[in-house]
Design a protein around this motif. Structure first.
Motif, PDB file in Angstrom:
ATOM      1  N   UNK A 114       0.832  -1.195   0.000  1.00 36.79           N
ATOM      2  CA  UNK A 114       0.000   0.000   0.000  1.00 36.79           C
ATOM      3  C   UNK A 114       0.874   1.255   0.000  1.00 36.79           C
ATOM      4  N   UNK A 162      -1.821   2.442 -13.906  1.00 38.58           N
ATOM      5  CA  UNK A 162      -2.007   3.874 -14.026  1.00 38.58           C
ATOM      6  C   UNK A 162      -1.107   4.583 -13.018  1.00 38.58           C
ATOM      7  N   UNK A 199      -1.002   8.218 -10.862  1.00 43.39           N
ATOM      8  CA  UNK A 199      -1.731   9.432 -10.470  1.00 43.39           C
ATOM      9  C   UNK A 199      -0.758  10.385  -9.808  1.00 43.39           C
ATOM     10  N   UNK A 206      -1.862   2.833  -9.586  1.00 48.56           N
ATOM     11  CA  UNK A 206      -3.072   2.021  -9.502  1.00 48.56           C
ATOM     12  C   UNK A 206      -3.029   0.911 -10.535  1.00 48.56           C
ATOM     13  N   UNK A 213     -10.539  -0.827 -10.115  1.00 53.40           N
ATOM     14  CA  UNK A 213      -9.229  -0.375  -9.637  1.00 53.40           C
ATOM     15  C   UNK A 213      -8.856  -1.018  -8.314  1.00 53.40           C
ATOM     16  N   UNK A 214      -7.559  -1.213  -8.140  1.00 56.59           N
ATOM     17  CA  UNK A 214      -7.035  -1.581  -6.843  1.00 56.59           C
ATOM     18  C   UNK A 214      -6.977  -0.371  -5.936  1.00 56.59           C
ATOM     19  N   UNK A 215      -6.550  -0.550  -4.702  1.00 56.33           N
ATOM     20  CA  UNK A 215      -6.531   0.542  -3.722  1.00 56.33           C
ATOM     21  C   UNK A 215      -5.367   1.511  -3.891  1.00 56.33           C
TER      22      UNK A 215
END
Lengths: 110, 114
Positions: B9, B35, B37, B90, B105-107
């Protein structure tokens, strides 16, 4: 040049107010999606619009696709703190390529 | 029963190091994505894989190398990390990758390069 411009970039409102955010482009799209991203999480799909002039409702959220399929709006009625998040419009620009807009960061103050 | 999971994470590391981020989806989807961000929350596609084959590579430096051992996994390895690589990454998956398809999407993995 951004394919999808969203406005406003930031929006802070009081609980109970109404608001509209916009997603604009000079290109025509076959479909457009809206996602919401909460802090610390990934985006989650809210809706997909595919027909010009289409209106879809999701509880207090109303989505509209422009007649010319170049723009879209998201209207929230009686905003709640749980609506806080980043709202992203997106469109598939080709196979396996989802392009996102610049985003609107919404904060709803209790 | 998480649909798309990614680990770790959080990832904090020094410049020049090599690191990996793992992603798994249990939705049976054919297509997976990475992705990035940035700090302004702009979400940009880096790679997409369909049935373990690379479909899209969006002008990402070759220090980034995705690897898909099977349809359910798409890992991201980054060599020689730079300060500008700091972002949230992501992983996502979808069934078809076009039209009205939904991205899951994942976290996210928050990468900080010091």
């Amino acid at each position: 040049t951004q394919l999808l411009e969203q406005s406003p970039q930031f929006l802070s409102i009081q609980e109970g107010e109404n608001l509209t955010v916009y997603c604009n482009s000079s290109s025509v799209f076959s479909s457009l999606q809206w996602y919401r991203q909460e802090p610390g999480e990934g985006p989650v799909l809210l809706v997909t619009v595919v027909t010009g002039g289409e209106v879809k409702k999701l509880k207090r959220l109303t989505f509209q696709f422009g007649d010319a399929r170049k723009d879209s709006s998201l209207h929230i009625t009686a905003a709640q703190p749980g609506d806080t998040g980043l709202y992203l419009c997106a469109t598939w620009t080709g196979a396996n390529n989802l392009f996102f807009g610049t985003g609107t960061r919404l904060t709803v103050i209790p | 029963d998480t649909a798309v999971s990614q680990t770790p994470k959080y990832l904090v590391t020094q410049m020049g190091n090599d690191k990996s981020i793992k992603c798994e989806q249990n939705l049976g989807h054919d297509t997976m994505y990475w992705y990035k961000q940035d700090s302004k929350k702009f979400l940009k596609i880096m790679f997409s894989y369909n049935n373990k084959e690379l479909i899209i590579n969006e002008t990402v430096p070759n220090r980034f190398s995705p690897k898909s051992p099977d349809k359910a996994h798409l890992n991201l390895h980054i060599n020689s990390l730079e300060l500008g690589d700091s972002a949230v990454y992501f992983c996502a998956s979808s069934q078809e990758g076009l039209g009205a398809d939904t991205q899951y999407f994942g976290p996210g993995t928050r990468l900080t390069v010091l």
